[in-house]
Design a protein around this motif. Sequence first.
Motif, PDB file in Angstrom:
ATOM      1  N   UNK A   1     -27.897  24.737  26.288  1.00 49.01           N
ATOM      2  CA  UNK A   1     -26.772  23.815  26.279  1.00 49.01           C
ATOM      3  C   UNK A   1     -27.195  22.355  26.293  1.00 49.01           C
ATOM      4  N   UNK A   2     -28.485  22.096  26.131  1.00 49.47           N
ATOM      5  CA  UNK A   2     -29.011  20.742  26.308  1.00 49.47           C
ATOM      6  C   UNK A   2     -29.747  20.252  25.070  1.00 49.47           C
ATOM      7  N   UNK A   3     -29.768  18.938  24.912  1.00 50.13           N
ATOM      8  CA  UNK A   3     -30.684  18.305  23.970  1.00 50.13           C
ATOM      9  C   UNK A   3     -31.578  17.397  24.799  1.00 50.13           C
ATOM     10  N   UNK A   4     -32.885  17.473  24.573  1.00 47.42           N
ATOM     11  CA  UNK A   4     -33.827  16.644  25.330  1.00 47.42           C
ATOM     12  C   UNK A   4     -34.394  15.552  24.428  1.00 47.42           C
ATOM     13  N   UNK A   5     -34.626  14.388  25.007  1.00 47.35           N
ATOM     14  CA  UNK A   5     -35.129  13.245  24.244  1.00 47.35           C
ATOM     15  C   UNK A   5     -36.432  12.728  24.848  1.00 47.35           C
ATOM     16  N   UNK A   6     -37.347  12.353  23.982  1.00 39.83           N
ATOM     17  CA  UNK A   6     -38.628  11.836  24.438  1.00 39.83           C
ATOM     18  C   UNK A   6     -38.538  10.419  24.981  1.00 39.83           C
ATOM     19  N   UNK A   7     -37.483   9.693  24.632  1.00 39.20           N
ATOM     20  CA  UNK A   7     -37.367   8.316  25.123  1.00 39.20           C
ATOM     21  C   UNK A   7     -35.896   7.929  25.204  1.00 39.20           C
TER      22      UNK A   7
ATOM     23  N   UNK B   1     -30.358   6.516  22.810  1.00 38.18           N
ATOM     24  CA  UNK B   1     -29.418   5.422  22.569  1.00 38.18           C
ATOM     25  C   UNK B   1     -29.209   5.163  21.084  1.00 38.18           C
ATOM     26  N   UNK B   2     -30.198   5.536  20.270  1.00 38.50           N
ATOM     27  CA  UNK B   2     -30.010   5.344  18.827  1.00 38.50           C
ATOM     28  C   UNK B   2     -28.902   6.251  18.294  1.00 38.50           C
ATOM     29  N   UNK B   3     -28.525   7.272  19.071  1.00 40.06           N
ATOM     30  CA  UNK B   3     -27.393   8.127  18.687  1.00 40.06           C
ATOM     31  C   UNK B   3     -26.073   7.600  19.241  1.00 40.06           C
ATOM     32  N   UNK B   4     -26.142   6.491  19.965  1.00 37.51           N
ATOM     33  CA  UNK B   4     -24.927   5.940  20.552  1.00 37.51           C
ATOM     34  C   UNK B   4     -24.649   6.450  21.958  1.00 37.51           C
ATOM     35  N   UNK B   5     -25.574   7.227  22.532  1.00 32.56           N
ATOM     36  CA  UNK B   5     -25.377   7.717  23.896  1.00 32.56           C
ATOM     37  C   UNK B   5     -25.598   6.567  24.877  1.00 32.56           C
TER      38      UNK B   5
END
Length: 234
Positions: free
Chosen positions: A204-210, A215-219
């Motif tokens: 159910x998760x997406x993980x990000x390295x930075x 934030x580049x996705x608008x989160x």
Amino acid sequence: MVAYGIFSSPLGKILIARSELGIALVEYLNSEKAAASYLAQLAGGEVREDKAGVEMVYHELLEYLDRRRTHLDWPLDLRWAGSDFQRRVLAATAELPYGAVTSYAGIARRIGTPSAVRAVAQALRRNPVPIVIPCHRVIGNDGDLVGYAGNRISLKRTLLSLEGVPVAARGRRIERDHMYVRAGADTEYCVPTCGSLSRQSLAGLTLFGSRGHAESLGLTPCASCRPDLHPLSA
Ligand SMILES: [Zn+2]
């Protein structure tokens, strides 16, 4: 008409084939002889070697592997992909952003067949256009780098490291504790210790390295754990 070329790359020899509609194949070659069996997949296509016809795509791929490019926005021709199910898996995988990972179960859930985890893994194992459709961003539910291009885990590790995804020292597992987290379709992202996130399945998760990748996705930073004020140590 399908034009193809075989090129050298930092990942070894690569076969690239394109039709008049788009890129049809990107294959890692153990030897140039292996090209014939891949090209045989393009049943009914009139295949001819034409390096110049795919050279521009090759140069963009080199830029990608040199971190000078984060997207390969090539039109694709997936008519040779196995089934509608495989195309749905590939389409969901294509949406995984640069620098992010999820699990096979996560892709199964996204296409509305949460129990089809093994079928998703099989479909991605036969991804005709790896790198472009980033199946390297799909990992085991426990964070293991499993099943890439046969069993070439080192390629998966290389592609993920390129994007800033932390891979553990022994090199077979992502470091979930060092990645930012988005739950489901939330508009915020968190540190991995926020709430119950560290106990939740990767499905159910997406993980990000930075933070930048999130934030580049608008989160935006979670108002509770404030990853902007308390970023993870590098
Ligand atoms: Zn949070």
